[in-house]
Design a protein around this motif. Structure first.
Motif, PDB file in Angstrom:
ATOM      1  N   THR A   1      41.691  13.440 -22.106  1.00 39.39           N
ATOM      2  CA  THR A   1      40.600  14.007 -21.472  1.00 39.39           C
ATOM      3  C   THR A   1      38.682  13.210 -20.968  1.00 39.39           C
ATOM      4  OG1 THR A   1      39.357  14.111 -23.481  1.00 39.39           O
ATOM      5  CG2 THR A   1      40.962  15.770 -23.282  1.00 39.39           C
TER       6      THR A   1
ATOM      7  N   LEU B   1      39.659  20.969 -20.433  1.00 41.08           N
ATOM      8  CA  LEU B   1      39.231  22.554 -20.976  1.00 41.08           C
ATOM      9  C   LEU B   1      40.628  22.295 -21.432  1.00 41.08           C
ATOM     10  CD1 LEU B   1      36.253  23.676 -19.167  1.00 41.08           C
ATOM     11  CD2 LEU B   1      36.577  22.308 -21.771  1.00 41.08           C
TER      12      LEU B   1
ATOM     13  N   GLU C   1      41.709  19.590 -23.632  1.00 41.98           N
ATOM     14  CA  GLU C   1      41.041  19.966 -25.853  1.00 41.98           C
ATOM     15  C   GLU C   1      39.909  21.295 -25.244  1.00 41.98           C
ATOM     16  OE1 GLU C   1      37.781  16.982 -27.095  1.00 41.98           O
ATOM     17  OE2 GLU C   1      39.649  15.481 -26.374  1.00 41.98           O
ATOM     18  N   THR C   2      39.494  22.431 -25.771  1.00 38.98           N
ATOM     19  CA  THR C   2      39.492  24.020 -25.577  1.00 38.98           C
ATOM     20  C   THR C   2      37.615  23.643 -25.813  1.00 38.98           C
ATOM     21  OG1 THR C   2      39.939  24.833 -27.017  1.00 38.98           O
ATOM     22  CG2 THR C   2      41.084  24.937 -24.839  1.00 38.98           C
ATOM     23  N   THR C   3      37.701  22.280 -27.335  1.00 38.13           N
ATOM     24  CA  THR C   3      36.058  22.228 -27.704  1.00 38.13           C
ATOM     25  C   THR C   3      35.465  21.045 -27.398  1.00 38.13           C
ATOM     26  OG1 THR C   3      37.106  20.760 -29.845  1.00 38.13           O
ATOM     27  CG2 THR C   3      36.837  23.325 -29.705  1.00 38.13           C
ATOM     28  N   ASN C   4      36.009  20.406 -26.115  1.00 36.55           N
ATOM     29  CA  ASN C   4      35.321  19.949 -25.600  1.00 36.55           C
ATOM     30  C   ASN C   4      33.928  20.238 -25.076  1.00 36.55           C
ATOM     31  OD1 ASN C   4      34.729  17.217 -23.184  1.00 36.55           O
ATOM     32  ND2 ASN C   4      36.234  16.895 -23.463  1.00 36.55           N
ATOM     33  N   ALA C   5      32.915  19.714 -25.845  1.00 38.20           N
ATOM     34  CA  ALA C   5      31.279  19.786 -24.907  1.00 38.20           C
ATOM     35  C   ALA C   5      31.314  19.336 -24.070  1.00 38.20           C
ATOM     36  CB  ALA C   5      30.555  20.007 -26.049  1.00 38.20           C
TER      37      ALA C   5
ATOM     38  N   ARG D   1      32.976  21.092 -21.146  1.00 42.72           N
ATOM     39  CA  ARG D   1      32.722  22.983 -20.834  1.00 42.72           C
ATOM     40  C   ARG D   1      31.192  22.391 -20.272  1.00 42.72           C
ATOM     41  NH1 ARG D   1      34.267  27.095 -22.641  1.00 42.72           N
ATOM     42  NH2 ARG D   1      35.655  25.862 -24.702  1.00 42.72           N
TER      43      ARG D   1
END
Length: 134
Positions: free
Chosen positions: A91, A118, A121-125, A128
């Motif tokens: 990512t 995203l 890795e949905t929590t990748n700040a 996002r």
């Protein structure tokens, strides 16, 4: 005498009709082999390397990070491409490539990279934040 030699060379250098037909057939056969989906490689297969896939993907991604502040965006994109060949779910390489794509005004490619990051890795700040600001 010189004219007869030139005529002899000219006639011997021109292809005979019998010789041209097999050549064309061979070319057609080679073209058909290229159209065969089984003969073409579809997946990147890296040769064995003493440092392994993980470290080579990190190396190329880090080099891309060093190229970004130097505004060498095309080279950074290439390095991220290589990093993603070594590790397709990396990512950080996707986010860095998106940053370089955005700098070169390829917004659609940048958004596609950020969406993929995203999804992985949905929590990748960082992904996002960059996606929201694009």
């Amino acid at each position: 005498k010189s004219n007869s030699k030139e005529e002899g060379n000219a006639s011997s250098s021109s292809p005979s009709p019998n010789n041209s037909t097999p050549t064309a057939t061979t070319t057609d056969d080679e073209t058909n082999k290229d159209d065969d989906p089984e003969s073409a490689p579809t997946v990147f297969e890296a040769p064995p390397h003493p440092y392994g896939k993980k470290y080579l993907s990190i190396y190329h991604c880090n080099r891309a990070a060093a190229l970004l502040p130097l505004e060498r965006y095309d080279e950074a994109i290439q390095d991220c491409d290589i990093a993603l060949l070594w590790n397709p779910i990396y990512t950080k390489a996707l986010v860095r490539r998106a940053k370089a794509q955005e700098a070169t005004e390829h917004y659609d490619l940048a958004i596609a990279d950020l969406k993929q990051a995203l999804e992985l890795e949905t929590t990748n700040a960082k992904a996002r934040f960059q996606y929201q600001s694009t």
